[in-house]
Design an enzyme around this catalytic site. Sequence first.
Site, short mmCIF file in Angstrom:
data_model
loop_
_atom_site.label_atom_id
_atom_site.label_comp_id
_atom_site.label_asym_id
_atom_site.label_seq_id
_atom_site.Cartn_x
_atom_site.Cartn_y
_atom_site.Cartn_z
N ARG A 1 0.86 -1.19 0.00
CA ARG A 1 0.00 0.00 0.00
C ARG A 1 0.89 1.24 0.00
O ARG A 1 2.00 1.22 0.54
CB ARG A 1 -0.87 0.03 1.26
CG ARG A 1 -2.01 -0.99 1.23
CD ARG A 1 -3.13 -0.54 0.28
NE ARG A 1 -4.28 -1.41 0.37
CZ ARG A 1 -4.57 -2.37 -0.51
NH1 ARG A 1 -3.78 -2.60 -1.55
NH2 ARG A 1 -5.66 -3.10 -0.38
N HIS B 1 -1.59 1.05 -9.54
CA HIS B 1 -2.31 0.06 -8.72
C HIS B 1 -2.94 -1.03 -9.60
O HIS B 1 -4.16 -1.25 -9.55
CB HIS B 1 -3.37 0.73 -7.84
CG HIS B 1 -3.70 -0.09 -6.62
ND1 HIS B 1 -4.00 0.46 -5.40
CD2 HIS B 1 -3.79 -1.43 -6.45
CE1 HIS B 1 -4.26 -0.49 -4.53
NE2 HIS B 1 -4.15 -1.67 -5.14
P1 NAP Z 1 -1.73 -11.90 4.15
O1 NAP Z 1 -1.91 -13.26 3.58
O2 NAP Z 1 -2.57 -11.46 5.28
O3 NAP Z 1 -0.18 -11.82 4.59
C1 NAP Z 1 0.34 -10.75 5.30
C2 NAP Z 1 1.80 -11.05 5.64
O4 NAP Z 1 2.37 -9.87 6.23
C3 NAP Z 1 1.96 -12.18 6.66
O5 NAP Z 1 3.07 -12.97 6.34
C4 NAP Z 1 2.22 -11.42 7.97
O6 NAP Z 1 3.02 -12.13 8.90
C5 NAP Z 1 2.98 -10.23 7.45
N1 NAP Z 1 2.91 -9.12 8.42
C6 NAP Z 1 1.81 -8.47 8.87
N2 NAP Z 1 2.16 -7.54 9.78
C7 NAP Z 1 3.50 -7.61 9.91
C8 NAP Z 1 4.45 -6.93 10.71
N3 NAP Z 1 4.09 -5.97 11.58
N4 NAP Z 1 5.75 -7.28 10.60
C9 NAP Z 1 6.14 -8.26 9.75
N5 NAP Z 1 5.28 -8.96 8.96
C10 NAP Z 1 3.99 -8.63 9.05
O7 NAP Z 1 -1.85 -10.79 3.03
P2 NAP Z 1 -1.72 -10.98 1.45
O8 NAP Z 1 -2.94 -11.58 0.88
O9 NAP Z 1 -0.41 -11.60 1.15
O10 NAP Z 1 -1.73 -9.43 0.98
C11 NAP Z 1 -0.75 -8.52 1.43
C12 NAP Z 1 -1.11 -7.10 1.03
O11 NAP Z 1 -0.89 -6.90 -0.36
C13 NAP Z 1 -2.57 -6.70 1.20
O12 NAP Z 1 -2.89 -6.42 2.54
C14 NAP Z 1 -2.66 -5.48 0.31
O13 NAP Z 1 -2.32 -4.33 1.06
C15 NAP Z 1 -1.59 -5.71 -0.74
N6 NAP Z 1 -2.16 -5.92 -2.09
C16 NAP Z 1 -1.81 -5.10 -3.09
C17 NAP Z 1 -2.32 -5.30 -4.37
C18 NAP Z 1 -1.92 -4.44 -5.52
O14 NAP Z 1 -2.51 -4.55 -6.60
N7 NAP Z 1 -0.92 -3.61 -5.38
C19 NAP Z 1 -3.21 -6.34 -4.61
C20 NAP Z 1 -3.56 -7.17 -3.56
C21 NAP Z 1 -3.03 -6.95 -2.28
P3 NAP Z 1 2.52 -13.54 9.54
O15 NAP Z 1 2.64 -14.55 8.42
O16 NAP Z 1 3.49 -13.79 10.62
O17 NAP Z 1 1.10 -13.32 9.99
C1 GLV Z 2 -5.73 -4.56 -4.13
O1 GLV Z 2 -5.01 -3.66 -3.85
C2 GLV Z 2 -6.20 -5.52 -3.18
O2 GLV Z 2 -6.08 -5.28 -1.96
O3 GLV Z 2 -6.72 -6.55 -3.62
#
Ligand code: NAP
Ligand code: GLV
Length: 309
Positions: free
Chosen positions: A224, A272
Amino acid sequence: MTFLYHGLEARGAVWAEIFAARVPQLPFARWGHDPVDPAQVRWLAAWNAPAEFIAQFPNLEVLFSVGAGIDQLPLDALPPQVRVVRMVEQGIITGMAEYVAMACLALHRDLPFFITEQRAGRWTYRHTRLAAETRVGVMGLGELGKAALDMLKPLGFPLSGWSRSAHRIAGVACFAGADGFDAFLAQVDIAVCLLPLTPETRGILCRETFDKMPRGSAVVNAGRGGHLVADDLIAALDSGQLRAAMLDVTVPEPLPEGHPFYSHPAIFLTPHVAAETRHGSAGEVLADNVLRLLAGDPLLGEVDRTRGY
Ligand code: NAP
Ligand code: GLV
């Protein structure tokens, strides 16, 4: 009882068809398209519906994010009993893995530099390295971080990852928690941020972080915009502490005309688009989750509201 959808019309049309086929017993309404009795709305799917919009549904039980992230939703204004569910969907996962592979290859092979030289009409040689010589570290080892690492593995980059809790991933050096952060940073040539935006992670891509990375390293932010301190990035690029950055997310979105990110020679910017929610596969995932809800089963992607992700 109604399932209400608020968002892009085209997605709503696809989801209405999927729900009619998969969950015909549940009325599916599209905001602005179908009549809605607010008192009947128990479940709502939205990308970034404002707090005032959500407040009109006194019996809301579950808020589904249309995306993987949830920080864009007004969670602070949401009653504590409302469950929040993020989207865990193969289209988003594959899209992000592709984006990260593309970004790492582009930064590893110095594409920002070569494009600048091309645009200036210069044929400038610069030594290139092989992937085995560029260490990639992924911040966040969730659905997206792990998929990105899987996509990077066959390319030959030495890989590492950092998360809140300890992970074990074959072929990836894993670091965890605040205690592991400095050691993680010290050994990455390209840091990829795939963290959720929480109070702990806001501003994590800042001067202090960049200073702990090897001089001349690079950053990819596809988490983000709030993860990045924009002025610190510009300063790190201008001083040479960082070589280049690839950004998919910014504050605000869209970036205003004239923002330095648009023209900085060491920044690649995408609007994005790293990982978009695919209407069809996401609709199926949502219908699966609704069937789990109806059966009283645990939901895929339910957020721990105290943890913030
Ligand atoms: P997720 O499955 O919830 O994974 C989050 C990861 O971040 C986990 O490994 C978690 O650790 C780690 N984490 C959270 N807080 C932390 C901290 N304080 N210190 C260190 N590690 C931390 O999320 P996801 O599905 O992979 O998605 C991640 C993010 O990508 C979303 O929240 C969104 O903001 C972003 N995103 C962007 C796009 C885009 O188009 N640019 C699209 C989709 C998502 P643990 O494993 O230990 O819990
Ligand atoms: C996009 O940014 C998502 O959170 O899926």
